[in-house]
Write an enzyme that holds these catalytic residues in place. Sequence first.
Site, PDB file in Angstrom:
ATOM      1  N   GLY A   1      -7.960   1.263  -4.919  1.00 46.68           N
ATOM      2  CA  GLY A   1      -8.464   1.929  -3.728  1.00 46.68           C
ATOM      3  C   GLY A   1      -7.379   2.727  -3.032  1.00 46.68           C
TER       4      GLY A   1
ATOM      5  N   GLY B   1      -9.387  -1.859  -7.410  1.00 46.51           N
ATOM      6  CA  GLY B   1     -10.727  -1.313  -7.383  1.00 46.51           C
ATOM      7  C   GLY B   1     -11.191  -0.763  -8.720  1.00 46.51           C
TER       8      GLY B   1
ATOM      9  N   GLU C   1      -2.662  -7.477  -5.605  1.00 42.67           N
ATOM     10  CA  GLU C   1      -2.878  -7.393  -4.162  1.00 42.67           C
ATOM     11  C   GLU C   1      -1.945  -8.282  -3.350  1.00 42.67           C
ATOM     12  OE1 GLU C   1      -6.328  -5.580  -6.028  1.00 42.67           O
ATOM     13  OE2 GLU C   1      -5.228  -7.422  -6.411  1.00 42.67           O
TER      14      GLU C   1
ATOM     15  N   ASP D   1      -9.838  -8.716  -4.554  1.00 41.34           N
ATOM     16  CA  ASP D   1     -11.218  -8.572  -4.090  1.00 41.34           C
ATOM     17  C   ASP D   1     -12.067  -7.939  -5.189  1.00 41.34           C
ATOM     18  OD1 ASP D   1      -9.901  -6.115  -3.831  1.00 41.34           O
ATOM     19  OD2 ASP D   1     -11.094  -5.496  -2.104  1.00 41.34           O
TER      20      ASP D   1
END
Length: 367
Positions: free
Chosen positions: A64, A120, A143, A151
């Site tokens: 992302g 992502g 992350e 996530d």
Amino acid sequence: MNWIATKIKNRVGFITLNSEKTLNSLSLPMIEELQTVLTDWKTSDEIVCIFLQGAGEKAFCAGGDVRKLYDAIIDQRNIDHTKVPKDCYDFFSKEYQVDFDIHTYPKPVIVWGHGIVMGGGIGLMVGASHRIVTEKSKLAMPEITIGLYPDVGGTWFLNKMPSAYGIYLGLTGARLDGADCLFLGLADYYVESSSKQNIINALEQTSWKGDPYKIVSGILNSASEDHTVPESQAAGHQYFIRQFEGVESVEQFKNILTHHPDKDEWINNGIKSFEAGSPSSAHIIFRQLQQGRNLSLEEVFHSELNLSCQCCLHPDFAEGVRALLVDKDLSPKWNPATWDDITEEWIDSYFKLILKSGKLKEESEKL
């Protein structure tokens, strides 16, 4: 700018993430465009199968666009630091909706997971029905190094990995190649990147008479049968990973990791990322995976949306992005700074509900 490019040929819908300069990192406009196309093609008679790829040869998707999220967090702190920035909520909620839709898509989705696939990008790839990796695939969920957590469904797919690989990858951000992805269940096919056009040609020439899932599987099985899959480093470390089965705390994980007597480069790289990462992230990742073991896919994305919004309110996410992408000093000042400073109440605060319960697609809380 068109953030994605599309074309239809022989009922195959080709989608290209179209931001080669940013390694096809996901921005909010790209996510929104992708959602529109996926929704339109879901019921279209013109589409029987989707082929999702990234522009260029370097990356499918490097994750992302967290730099824009950083800007939104800093702007919001100057207005009201107790509120989740709207741009952050919109980004995460719409990103997870796309991921969920790919997981549950009613037509075959092929992902060409070539080059860099991180964060992502893995979220887009992992839920597809046919996931391809090549000799140049490099996957990771790093992350912890920016004060976030794995996530985009990480709660779901990390918990489905064999042995204790899920918790290990979540806490160390260990890099994976194509062979590792096959072993861990993140990919279905390994081919040389030079085979791509042959695969596309086969898709564009098939008659689509019969089950489209079986047709795609047949094409990809044929394309991959002549390729020798290299040895997986992840598979070669099963003896090491087994030590983490049944760990009951992140402190126990840390002790086993750092005191392992027979360290090699693969293990040392994991230790380096783990020790450099956010102490808060380490604790929330451990709890995320423990608490999320039995959640449904929809429950996973809803819980992650809440946790991501909390990360925007807590200090380490913005600080991690600052150190990596803004000031680029690579010296994040984590808060709390050390493991000894972490309290149970602090970790509890990350999991405090700030969203209404309910289905992800119906989530309408205004933050």
